[in-house]
Design a protein around this motif. Structure first.
Motif, short mmCIF file in Angstrom:
data_model
loop_
_atom_site.label_atom_id
_atom_site.label_comp_id
_atom_site.label_asym_id
_atom_site.label_seq_id
_atom_site.Cartn_x
_atom_site.Cartn_y
_atom_site.Cartn_z
N ILE A 32 -1.51 -10.61 3.95
CA ILE A 32 -1.28 -9.33 3.29
C ILE A 32 -2.18 -8.26 3.91
CG2 ILE A 32 -1.43 -8.07 1.12
CD1 ILE A 32 -0.90 -10.69 -0.34
N LEU A 33 -3.47 -8.60 4.02
CA LEU A 33 -4.43 -7.62 4.51
C LEU A 33 -4.16 -7.21 5.95
CD1 LEU A 33 -7.74 -8.85 2.95
CD2 LEU A 33 -6.93 -6.51 2.88
N LYS B 217 7.86 -10.49 2.77
CA LYS B 217 7.89 -9.78 1.49
C LYS B 217 8.06 -10.75 0.32
CE LYS B 217 10.82 -6.76 -1.23
NZ LYS B 217 11.99 -5.94 -1.32
N PRO C 206 4.18 -13.42 -2.02
CA PRO C 206 4.01 -13.51 -3.48
C PRO C 206 4.48 -14.85 -4.03
CG PRO C 206 4.99 -11.42 -2.89
CD PRO C 206 4.99 -12.24 -1.66
N TRP D 224 -12.59 -14.71 3.25
CA TRP D 224 -13.81 -14.15 3.82
C TRP D 224 -14.45 -15.12 4.80
CZ3 TRP D 224 -18.97 -14.66 4.57
CH2 TRP D 224 -19.66 -13.49 4.92
N HIS E 134 -14.90 -14.85 9.03
CA HIS E 134 -16.19 -14.82 9.73
C HIS E 134 -16.52 -16.16 10.38
CE1 HIS E 134 -16.44 -11.29 7.08
NE2 HIS E 134 -17.00 -10.77 8.15
N ASP E 135 -15.49 -16.89 10.78
CA ASP E 135 -15.65 -18.12 11.56
C ASP E 135 -16.37 -19.25 10.84
OD1 ASP E 135 -14.42 -16.96 13.82
OD2 ASP E 135 -16.29 -15.93 14.26
N MET F 73 -18.72 -12.36 16.76
CA MET F 73 -19.26 -12.66 15.44
C MET F 73 -19.97 -11.45 14.87
SD MET F 73 -20.52 -16.51 15.35
CE MET F 73 -20.56 -17.46 16.86
N ASN F 74 -19.83 -11.28 13.58
CA ASN F 74 -20.32 -10.10 12.92
C ASN F 74 -21.75 -10.31 12.41
OD1 ASN F 74 -20.83 -8.06 11.03
ND2 ASN F 74 -18.64 -7.79 10.67
N ALA G 157 -22.43 -9.38 8.52
CA ALA G 157 -21.77 -10.32 7.62
C ALA G 157 -22.50 -11.65 7.61
CB ALA G 157 -20.32 -10.52 8.05
N ARG H 182 -6.52 -2.24 7.81
CA ARG H 182 -6.23 -3.28 6.84
C ARG H 182 -5.44 -2.69 5.67
NH1 ARG H 182 -7.56 -6.62 10.26
NH2 ARG H 182 -9.56 -7.71 10.29
N GLN H 183 -4.60 -3.53 5.08
CA GLN H 183 -3.77 -3.06 3.97
C GLN H 183 -4.51 -3.25 2.65
OE1 GLN H 183 -0.43 -2.06 4.48
NE2 GLN H 183 -0.71 -2.23 6.67
N TYR H 184 -5.62 -2.51 2.47
CA TYR H 184 -6.43 -2.73 1.27
C TYR H 184 -5.68 -2.41 0.00
CZ TYR H 184 -10.50 -3.45 4.19
OH TYR H 184 -11.39 -3.96 5.10
N PHE I 13 -3.23 -5.13 -0.90
CA PHE I 13 -3.98 -6.33 -1.27
C PHE I 13 -4.56 -6.20 -2.67
CE2 PHE I 13 -8.14 -8.46 -1.35
CZ PHE I 13 -7.69 -9.76 -1.33
N ILE J 94 -1.96 -6.51 -5.40
CA ILE J 94 -1.51 -7.88 -5.62
C ILE J 94 -2.62 -8.71 -6.27
CG2 ILE J 94 -0.83 -10.00 -4.42
CD1 ILE J 94 0.90 -8.31 -2.64
N LEU J 95 -3.86 -8.47 -5.84
CA LEU J 95 -4.97 -9.23 -6.42
C LEU J 95 -5.10 -8.93 -7.91
CD1 LEU J 95 -7.32 -11.15 -5.82
CD2 LEU J 95 -8.77 -9.14 -5.54
N PHE K 124 6.61 -8.42 -4.84
CA PHE K 124 7.67 -8.12 -3.86
C PHE K 124 7.70 -6.63 -3.56
CE2 PHE K 124 10.29 -11.90 -5.64
CZ PHE K 124 9.54 -12.77 -4.89
N GLN K 125 7.66 -5.82 -4.62
CA GLN K 125 7.79 -4.39 -4.41
C GLN K 125 6.55 -3.81 -3.71
OE1 GLN K 125 10.47 -2.39 -4.85
NE2 GLN K 125 11.57 -4.26 -5.32
N MET L 69 4.74 -5.50 -1.46
CA MET L 69 4.80 -5.92 -0.06
C MET L 69 5.67 -4.97 0.75
SD MET L 69 2.90 -8.48 0.44
CE MET L 69 3.44 -8.88 2.08
N ALA L 70 6.84 -4.64 0.22
CA ALA L 70 7.71 -3.69 0.90
C ALA L 70 8.65 -3.12 -0.15
CB ALA L 70 8.52 -4.38 2.00
N LYS L 71 8.67 -1.81 -0.21
CA LYS L 71 9.59 -1.19 -1.18
C LYS L 71 11.02 -1.46 -0.72
CE LYS L 71 7.22 2.15 -3.85
NZ LYS L 71 5.95 2.41 -3.09
#
Lengths: 508, 151
Positions: free
Chosen positions: A231-232, A397, A401, A433, A437-438, B1-2, B5, B73-75, B78, B81-82, B109-110, B112-114
């Motif tokens: 999703i993200l 889509k 879900p 997460w 981050h591996d 690697m970050n 984080a 990113r599709q925050y 997300f 949905i969360l 569903f809606q 994710m994509a209208k």
């Protein structure tokens, strides 16, 4: 002789109509899971545990365990078949063990030979499945007889070796893999201690007395984690699908791929038996091997049929080989087998040397059903490959879900508390997460599954020795196992220090 | 690697390890008939986790400072949905499986994509009723059925 009669009994179990149906459903769902890019074999198997638990609820415990493990194992090797389909048609591997297949498979598809590539992959997988099966039949009995002589100290060391092998090969950073393993082991200590009955780390939350349910953790980390990622990252599966064309391979195709299939199967099987190596490494190794053996190495990467036949045989051989340490020693060598082991434990069937004595129906029924499952897969995949190719186009889509809804249903159906559903969502976030981050997730699940056994054996060994920790190095077998475990970690480390690149198992 | 984080993670793991060590000190030191109590295993593991976290913390010093260019990113998607999933879990036992699953799926569903609403409604209704019918009616499983105030 006794092995043969046990095997025949196993076939009797596996050929019961409901078990045939379970094997069929298993391989069908497995192939679908392998084809769908969003879910790999690990999350597929984890998602189906609660579903099988409810399907088998009417059977006796022994039969229920046999039937559900037949279905779940079907998902496991079905996914190995299915993974090749997307590699060949879309140039995107369905799971990591089919990454190498894209190299030559997609090239073959571009030359209009996608159907042949798919057929060879299916034939190779079938042969490898049979090779693994024969190996399993031959090795199961002797290996479990050796393991029967093990005491708690030896067992403890054996499991340390299993953990070392998986953690040593998983992911980019060994430190992170070990952190994950230890976290899994720590999580397994939550709940009532089964030696003394003391509640540990429960803080009077009644849901925690039974410990964290392995199923909730596994589905959350793998299935939900991947959904959240899709999703993200807005992952879509809208690539161009190659035309399949003629399916039946020609005689010269078969002649060209016979050698690679045979070598790939054997190599895959032995790689699979080693804990930690697994299907992905097996497919890489066999590809490299074929390139070395071949008279025309320049053809590799340009649509050589051997480049499809060998890795696809190898990854299936490996998934069969991985059953050996699981069934005979009770040590899962990969994330997926760890989950299969968790499923068996849910049914009160403890994998390990006693499995063949205590639950012959489960053990031999599973082995026989692997043979039947492989036949089904071959029949299913040759004519139906075009249908499966359609599944690739399932819009994300609906898919994403729905996976969340299936996970919630599965966890609620088994646990019947919303506490576990919240836990599921939390582990989903954590899984996303960590993977981002591996931090490899498989060692965590492995730690969670093996934790109680490691602790019990450690405490039993220490009780017998009156708290003397030297008991683990005083027993010769235990010492040897610990030394191998140590080398398993130390050798790659030394190689890394010397600047050599080592292959790691990305899927773990 | 970050780098950041991993530093945060290392500190978090360090805290978790320390917590398990401290908390296992409060557990009983011995089990009946054994000198090895239920505290030993978690304590050792906590210690190992602390050591590993320190190792990770040191390793982060060697990370190259990478220019962090994250793809978009599709925050929003997300988060919707969360939140929907959390509400789904929270309200499932009061409002019932069928209605909550249906609502969650339609929202999902809606988000994710209208698209055409009726398609989403059909798929969502099919899934929620199908699972309920199969699992509860056919297999005699347990799921929260309909809203509590209906019964």
């Amino acid at each position: 002789m006794s092995t043969l009669s046990f095997l025949l009994d196993g076939f009797q179990t596996a050929l019961q109509p409901h078990n045939l149906l379970f094997a069929f459903i298993g391989v069908l769902i497995g192939t679908t899971v392998g084809v769908l890019p969003g879910i790999g074999p690990i999350s597929g198997v984890a998602l189906l545990i609660p579903v099988t638990a409810s399907m088998t609820s009417g059977l006796s415990p022994e039969q229920a365990a046999a039937s559900s493990i037949i279905l779940l194992a079907g998902v496991y090797y079905g996914a190995m078949y299915g993974g090749s389909t997307t590699s060949i048609l879309l140039n995107t591997p369905g799971e990591s063990s089919s990454v190498v297949t894209t190299l030559d498979g997609y090239q073959m598809a571009r030359q209009g030979r996608a159907g042949v590539a798919l057929a060879i992959a299916a034939i190779g997988s079938f042969v490898a499945g049979i090779v693994a099966l024969i190996g399993l039949v031959l090795l199961a009995e002797p290996l479990s007889n050796v393991a029967l002589k093990f005491g708690p100290a030896e067992y403890f060391s054996l499991m340390m070796l299993g953990l070392a092998a998986v953690s040593g090969l998983a992911g980019k950073s060994m430190t992170k893999a070990w952190i994950m393993t230890v976290c899994g082991l720590l999580l397994s200590t939550i709940g009532l201690d089964n030696v003394s009955g003391v509640a540990r780390f429960t803080y009077d939350i009644s849901y925690l007395y039974g410990g964290l349910e392995f199923l909730t953790v596994a589905v959350g980390l793998f299935a939900l984690g991947e959904v959240f990622k899709s999703i993200l990252h807005n992952e879509k599966n809208d690539g161009e699908i190659a035309k399949i064309g003629r399916i039946l391979p020609t005689k010269s195709d078969l002649r060209e791929s016979a050698g690679p299939i045979a070598r790939g199967s054997l190599l895959g099987f032995f790689t699979g038996v080693l804990p930690g190596a697994g299907a992905t490494l097996a497919s890489f190794f066999s590809y490299i091997l074929e390139k070395k053996v071949s008279k025309h190495p320049e053809n590799f990467g340009k649509g050589a049929i051997a480049g499809v036949a060998a890795p696809e045989s190898a990854n299936n051989g490996a998934s069969g080989g991985a059953m050996i340490p699981l069934l005979t020693l009770g040590i899962p060598g990969s994330g997926t087998t760890a989950i299969l082991m968790g499923a068996l434990i849910m049914y009160n069937v403890q994998p390990g040397p006693l499995l063949f004595d205590e639950h012959p129906e489960v053990a031999w029924g599973l082995i026989a059903s692997m043979f039947i499952g492989n036949v089904m897969l071959l029949i299913l995949n040759m004519p139906l490959v075009k249908v499966f190719a359609k599944i690739i186009q399932t819009p994300t889509k609906y898919l994403l879900p729905l996976i969340i809804a299936i996970s919630v249903f599965g966890v609620y159906a088994v646990q019947v508390t919303t506490f576990d559903v919240f836990l599921l969502l939390a582990f989903g976030l954590l899984g996303y997460w960590l993977a981002q981050h591996d931090y490899p997730l498989a060692p965590l699940v492995l730690g969670l599954v093996l934790g109680p056994m490691i602790e019990n054996n450690m405490r039993r060994a220490l009780t017998a020795s009156n708290g003397d920790y030297l008991v683990f190095v005083e027993k010769p077998i235990s010492l040897v196992l610990l030394i191998i475990a140590f080398l398993w970690i130390a050798v790659p480390m030394v190689m890394k220090l010397r600047g050599k690149s080592i292959i790691v198992n990305e899927d773990m | 690697m970050n780098k950041t984080a991993d530093r945060i993670a290392a500190v978090a793991f360090l805290a978790i390890g320390a917590l398990f060590m401290v908390e296992s000190l409060r557990l009983s030191k011995s089990a009946y008939g054994s000198v090895v109590g239920p505290n030993v295993f978690p304590f050792l593991l906590g210690l190992i986790l602390v050591l590993l976290s320190v190792k990770l913390l040191f390793e982060t010093r060697r990370y190259a400072e990478a220019a962090d260019e994250k793809p978009p990113r599709q925050y929003k998607k997300f988060l919707i949905i969360l939140v929907a999933a959390i509400l789904y879990a929270a309200l499932m036992e009061t409002i019932g499986y069928v209605i909550m699953t249906f609502l969650f799926l339609v929202v999902g569903f809606q988000t994710m994509a209208k698209g055409t609403l009726w398609k989403s409604v059909v798929v969502a209704a099919g899934f929620s009723l199908g699972v309920y019918g199969l699992y509860v009616k056919l297999l005699q499983g347990t799921l929260p059925s309909w809203p509590v105030w209906f019964q």
